[in-house]
Design an enzyme around this catalytic site. Structure first.
Site, PDB file in Angstrom:
ATOM      1  N   LYS A  11      43.258  95.577  33.348  1.00  0.00           N
ATOM      2  CA  LYS A  11      42.353  96.432  32.561  1.00  0.00           C
ATOM      3  C   LYS A  11      40.946  95.844  32.544  1.00  0.00           C
ATOM      4  O   LYS A  11      40.757  94.639  32.756  1.00  0.00           O
ATOM      5  CB  LYS A  11      42.852  96.596  31.120  1.00  0.00           C
ATOM      6  CG  LYS A  11      42.911  95.310  30.264  1.00  0.00           C
ATOM      7  CD  LYS A  11      41.618  94.911  29.583  1.00  0.00           C
ATOM      8  CE  LYS A  11      41.740  93.599  28.827  1.00  0.00           C
ATOM      9  NZ  LYS A  11      40.467  92.941  28.514  1.00  0.00           N
ATOM     10  N   ASP A 137      47.584  92.346  23.444  1.00  0.00           N
ATOM     11  CA  ASP A 137      47.241  93.360  24.463  1.00  0.00           C
ATOM     12  C   ASP A 137      48.474  93.971  25.132  1.00  0.00           C
ATOM     13  O   ASP A 137      48.347  94.908  25.924  1.00  0.00           O
ATOM     14  CB  ASP A 137      46.361  92.730  25.564  1.00  0.00           C
ATOM     15  CG  ASP A 137      44.919  92.567  25.123  1.00  0.00           C
ATOM     16  OD1 ASP A 137      44.535  93.177  24.110  1.00  0.00           O
ATOM     17  OD2 ASP A 137      44.183  91.823  25.795  1.00  0.00           O
TER      18      ASP A 137
HETATM   19  P1  ATP Z   1      42.893  88.492  28.474  1.00  0.00           P
HETATM   20  O1  ATP Z   1      42.033  89.533  29.093  1.00  0.00           O
HETATM   21  O2  ATP Z   1      44.115  89.046  27.791  1.00  0.00           O
HETATM   22  O3  ATP Z   1      42.153  87.490  27.681  1.00  0.00           O
HETATM   23  P2  ATP Z   1      42.876  86.812  30.735  1.00  0.00           P
HETATM   24  O4  ATP Z   1      42.661  87.631  31.973  1.00  0.00           O
HETATM   25  O5  ATP Z   1      41.667  86.190  30.166  1.00  0.00           O
HETATM   26  O6  ATP Z   1      43.576  87.706  29.674  1.00  0.00           O
HETATM   27  P3  ATP Z   1      45.289  85.694  31.783  1.00  0.00           P
HETATM   28  O7  ATP Z   1      45.039  85.667  33.249  1.00  0.00           O
HETATM   29  O8  ATP Z   1      46.132  86.764  31.244  1.00  0.00           O
HETATM   30  O9  ATP Z   1      43.875  85.666  31.020  1.00  0.00           O
HETATM   31  O10 ATP Z   1      45.941  84.320  31.327  1.00  0.00           O
HETATM   32  C1  ATP Z   1      45.265  83.211  30.925  1.00  0.00           C
HETATM   33  C2  ATP Z   1      46.218  82.002  30.868  1.00  0.00           C
HETATM   34  O11 ATP Z   1      47.555  82.386  30.530  1.00  0.00           O
HETATM   35  C3  ATP Z   1      46.284  81.314  32.214  1.00  0.00           C
HETATM   36  O12 ATP Z   1      45.572  80.115  32.114  1.00  0.00           O
HETATM   37  C4  ATP Z   1      47.748  81.104  32.512  1.00  0.00           C
HETATM   38  O13 ATP Z   1      48.129  79.768  32.682  1.00  0.00           O
HETATM   39  C5  ATP Z   1      48.516  81.711  31.345  1.00  0.00           C
HETATM   40  N1  ATP Z   1      49.537  82.666  31.835  1.00  0.00           N
HETATM   41  C6  ATP Z   1      50.792  82.772  31.407  1.00  0.00           C
HETATM   42  N2  ATP Z   1      51.469  83.714  32.074  1.00  0.00           N
HETATM   43  C7  ATP Z   1      50.615  84.254  32.951  1.00  0.00           C
HETATM   44  C8  ATP Z   1      50.736  85.273  33.933  1.00  0.00           C
HETATM   45  N3  ATP Z   1      51.890  85.917  34.157  1.00  0.00           N
HETATM   46  N4  ATP Z   1      49.639  85.587  34.652  1.00  0.00           N
HETATM   47  C9  ATP Z   1      48.474  84.942  34.416  1.00  0.00           C
HETATM   48  N5  ATP Z   1      48.308  83.965  33.529  1.00  0.00           N
HETATM   49  C10 ATP Z   1      49.374  83.596  32.793  1.00  0.00           C
END
Ligand code: ATP
Length: 293
Positions: A11, A137
């Site tokens: 998203k 989320d």
């Molecule tokens: P948001 O937009 O919800 O803040 P994000 O894009 O900033 O999400 P993600 O990539 O969802 O961040 O994840 C951040 C952290 O969560 C990573 O550092 C990772 O180690 C951990 N994590 C746990 N499971 C997952 C997964 N399936 N995919 C990605 N990251 C994951």
């Protein structure tokens, strides 16, 4: 059924406001979430031995209890007292720690896939109620499309999809922790708020320029200050013909909205040549209707 393949869509936020910090430390938000056509793939397969086995093509990611997919599986296995096991294979395409809810999308796809695979019989609202225990989320990621998201992110109201457009999505080579951004945001001292109600109105009218004019994200006040490259990418995208550009979620991913595919492709090349980002996509919005097909 012994095997299922699920897509986990990323998203972006076309609007993100923080209303206040609650006494329990959570922030009350008012955001407009939009699915884009970038997805991870999860293949879930039953196996005889009990337990959860997760593997992925991305060596940066944990494959045990720290992975949200693993936690989603653990939660459903406990709830339904499942004694069989599952192998889950994740192909990761969504940038990590990027503000694109990659982990939450994966958890949502795991909940959906396991519900089918083991005939658990959960409805969408039931899965959402379980999902919110793992992350705010996740209820949105289970539904997808264009949504107003309020509360801590769990109160969802469907909105019409924006008019078709091309997007350039660029993630600079830095990882931003959501906790750092919210921790440094002083919700009570914000002097500007994006016009989320105006954005909803523009979506309802299908008013393309009304939407692009109202892009706004209060978290930029924290993340852009720490990482000026975000502003540089936004400026470059606008110079290259984007109607407008914004940081998504807590960042550092930036997106630009374009009318024409060709202009979007050229803008993506300019970001690449300027060495401003390593992960760059040209894509489109993705709607609930497309997903239902
Ligand atoms: P948001 O937009 O919800 O803040 P994000 O894009 O900033 O999400 P993600 O990539 O969802 O961040 O994840 C951040 C952290 O969560 C990573 O550092 C990772 O180690 C951990 N994590 C746990 N499971 C997952 C997964 N399936 N995919 C990605 N990251 C994951």
């Amino acid at each position: 059924m012994d095997k299922t393949t699920q897509r986990a869509y990323a998203k972006i936020n076309i609007g993100l406001d923080v209303l206040r910090r609650r006494a329990d430390g959570y922030h009350e938000v008012k955001m407009i979430m939009q699915t884009v056509d970038i997805y991870d793939e999860l293949v879930l397969e039953k196996r005889k031995q009990p337990g959860i086995e997760l593997c992925t093509d991305n060596s940066e990611l944990p494959t045990g209890n720290d992975n949200l997919i693993y936690r989603a599986a653990e939660l459903l296995f406990q709830e339904k007292k499942i004694t069989e096991g599952v192998n889950i294979k994740l192909t990761k395409r969504i940038p990590i720690a990027a503000g694109m809810a990659g982990g939450s999308a994966d958890a949502a796809a795991a909940l959906r896939g396991l519900n089918e695979l083991f005939d658990m019989g959960y409805s969408l609202p039931e899965l959402q109620a379980l999902g919110v225990r793992l992350g705010a989320d996740i209820p949105y990621c289970l539904a997808g499309g264009t949504m107003l998201s309020e509360g801590i992110g769990e109160i969802l109201t469907p909105l019409p999809a924006p008019p078709a457009a091309y997007l350039v999505i660029a993630k600079p080579d830095i990882n931003v922790s959501t906790a750092f951004v919210y921790g440094n945001l002083h919700a009570d001292r914000l002097t500007w708020h994006p016009d989320i109600d105006g954005m909803i109105d523009a979506l309802q009218k299908g008013d393309f320029h009304g939407i692009t004019d109202k892009l706004g994200n209060v978290l930029e006040t924290v993340t852009v200050k720490a990482y000026p490259v975000i502003e540089e990418i936004k400026e470059l995208l606008r110079k290259q013909g984007a109607e407008n550009a914004l940081m998504s979620g807590s960042g550092p991913t930036v997106f630009g909205i374009f009318r024409e595919e060709e202009t979007a492709r050229r803008a993506a090349e300019a970001v690449e040549h300027g060495l401003l980002a390593k992960q760059i996509f040209v894509t489109t919005f993705y709607s609930r209707e497309q997903r239902a097909k």
